[in-house]
Every structure is written in C-alpha cells, then in structure tokens.
Design a protein around this motif. Structure first.
Motif: not given
Length: 304
Positions: A61-68, A76-85, A199-206, A210-213
């Motif tokens: 996700x940080x590398x931009x290869x997987x926005x969502x 997903x709860x464990x992956x959301x902790x400390x995830x600045x992206x 659960x779905x995790x998406x990049x903060x810059x979306x 666009x996310x709704x679409x």
C-alpha cells in the motif's frame, strides 16, 4: 459524456484471489469504468513463503501497488494499527455462503473424532492471518489455550499439503482450499461460530467520491455474482487454475477436477463499519492478548 477516469491500483495475490473476486469481476464487466475508475491490476503473488503477510500488505500500500484491499476482520484490525498510509473504510458482513463462513478446521479421515482430541497436537495455520485467529476461536471452548499447538506453515495450499501428508493433525483452510480438502476426503471437524466479516483498508489519499464510486461498482459485481454464481464459476476456477502449478502432486490432480463443482462464494455488499462491530471484535482480541489495548475506533476507521 464519458466520466473522468481516476486510477485505482489493485494488487492481486493469485494464491488468495478469492478475496478480490468481486473486484476482478467488476473489472471484467466494465463496472469500474462506468463509475469513472480505471482499475490497474498488479500481480503481487509472492514467489516464496512470506514470513509476515501484514507487513507485506502494508508495504504494498505504501508503494502504491495496492490502493485498496481487504481481509478477515481480525487481521485488518492488526494491520490498521500504526498504519499511516491507510484506514479501515468499510465492511462486508458475514454471509452464510461467504468466504468467512467457509473457514474450517480439517483432519484426515478416521483420525480425530472430536475437537478435544486436538489437545497438544500440531495444527497448521499462518500466523496473524484469518487461519490463526479463527483456529484459536474454534478451539478455546474445547482445549485450554496453552494446549492449543499452532504450527506456522504458511499459505492454505501448504497447510492442506501438510495435512494430507500427515505432518500435522489438522489444518485451517477456507474457500477453494476447503472445496479441495472435502473433494480429497478430508473431514471438517469444526467451524467458526462467530459471525465476523471482511474489512476493507484504503489509502488515506483516496477522496470520498472516488471511494464511493469504487464501492458502488464493486457492490454491483457482488449483486451479479450472488444472483448468478453458475455464470461466474468458470472465471472463479480460471483464477484458481493459476495456483494449480504450485500445488504438490498430491493436490494437483484432484484440484483439476473442481472445475464444475467449485463453490463461488457469496458476499454482502460493502457498507460502513460501525463502532459497535469494532468494539465487539477489538475487545475479544484484547482479552486474549491478540492485539494491544488502548486503540480507538476513530483512530483506525475512516469515519468521514
């Protein structure tokens, strides 16, 4: 007038394609383009065993290869902790014929008769993934926690291979691997009783439109798949067939026989992830020391 296309990068791990099948079909059917989204698919299938899938997906996700992307609720709860992206943005609730409902603990025939007999016996899982959390959940009502012996094996096809070869007493598998286990005569001794979703995790810059679409197009594919699973079985097996060359000989031949019988999972449409749902599973994990305490819903979930 054609809608302006916004690019979304979608990473597909072929070994776990089933998690992203609605997205693959939405892309195939042109639903994303209808909503002004250009989906770019990246093959992120690991070439070898990955020691930490959570770090792998965070890095992608940080590398931009997987926005969502999405995965089991626990994970997903464990992956959301400390995830600045990225943050959690939606839930696809538990469905009776869905992927999470297919999680099961399998044994070889005429070996283990009841869950209690797995005390101190090796059980194949992959650490910090759905197989890890659900296996603890399965067995804690039958076996004291310090007598549940989880063995890190890796991806589901490796777990199933270890079971078939007798290297472990049981293995946690799901989706097409559960279909394969049952075809090969393995016995499901126990399944999850908690009705947890994906659960779905998406990049903060979306941004929100666009996310709704993206969600609108994905939900359209979900409705199509749920209504016409037979129509999509060939596509589901086509993606599964990419895995077959990586299977051991014990699994490869029977895997090819699943073309006409493989179950196409159903999905619930993506919706907002509620605070009540979050607190239910977060407290369950904290109580079992599976996740650190002190995190809040507003910290891990995008509530905008």
């Amino acid at each position: 007038m054609q809608k302006v296309l916004h690019t979304i990068n979608q990473g597909i791990n072929n070994l776990a394609y089933y998690w992203s099948f609605p997205e693959l079909m939405a892309h195939q059917e042109g639903f994303y383009k209808e909503e002004g989204i250009e989906l770019v698919i990246h093959d992120i299938t690991p070439s070898e065993v990955v020691s930490n899938k959570s770090e792998m997906y965070k890095d992608l996700q940080k590398e931009g290869k997987q926005d969502i992307y999405h995965a089991a609720e626990y994970v997903c709860l464990t992956r959301a902790i400390g995830n600045a992206t990225g943050k959690i943005v939606a839930i696809s609730s538990w469905a009776k014929e869905g992927l999470n409902a297919s999680f099961g603990l399998y044994v070889r025939p005429a070996t283990i008769k009841k869950p209690e007999e797995l005390k101190d016996k090796a059980i194949a899982i992959e650490k910090v993934t759905g197989s890890y959390y659900t296996t603890i959940e399965y067995l804690e009502k039958f076996i004291p926690r310090d007598h549940i012996k989880l063995q890190q094996i890796g991806d589901p096809h490796l777990r199933l291979t270890a079971l078939v070869k007798g290297e472990v007493a049981a293995a946690s598998v799901m989706g097409p691997y559960a279909d394969l286990a049952e075809y090969m005569g393995m016995v499901k001794i126990i399944e999850s009783i908690r009705r947890k979703g994906t659960l779905m995790i998406a990049r903060n810059d979306i941004n929100a439109p666009i996310l709704s679409a993206y969600l609108k197009a994905t939900n359209k594919a979900i409705r199509e798949i749920n209504a016409k699973p037979d129509k999509y079985r060939a596509s589901y097996f086509k993606w599964f067939s990419k895995i077959i060359p990586r299977l051991t000989p014990e699994l490869r031949k029977p895997a090819k026989q699943l073309k006409l019988t493989m179950k196409v999972p159903k999905w619930k449409e993506w919706s907002a992830y509620s605070k009540n749902d979050f607190e239910d599973i977060y407290s369950w994990m904290v109580d079992r020391k599976l996740i650190e305490a002190g995190h809040r819903y507003e910290e891990l979930v995008d509530v905008n």
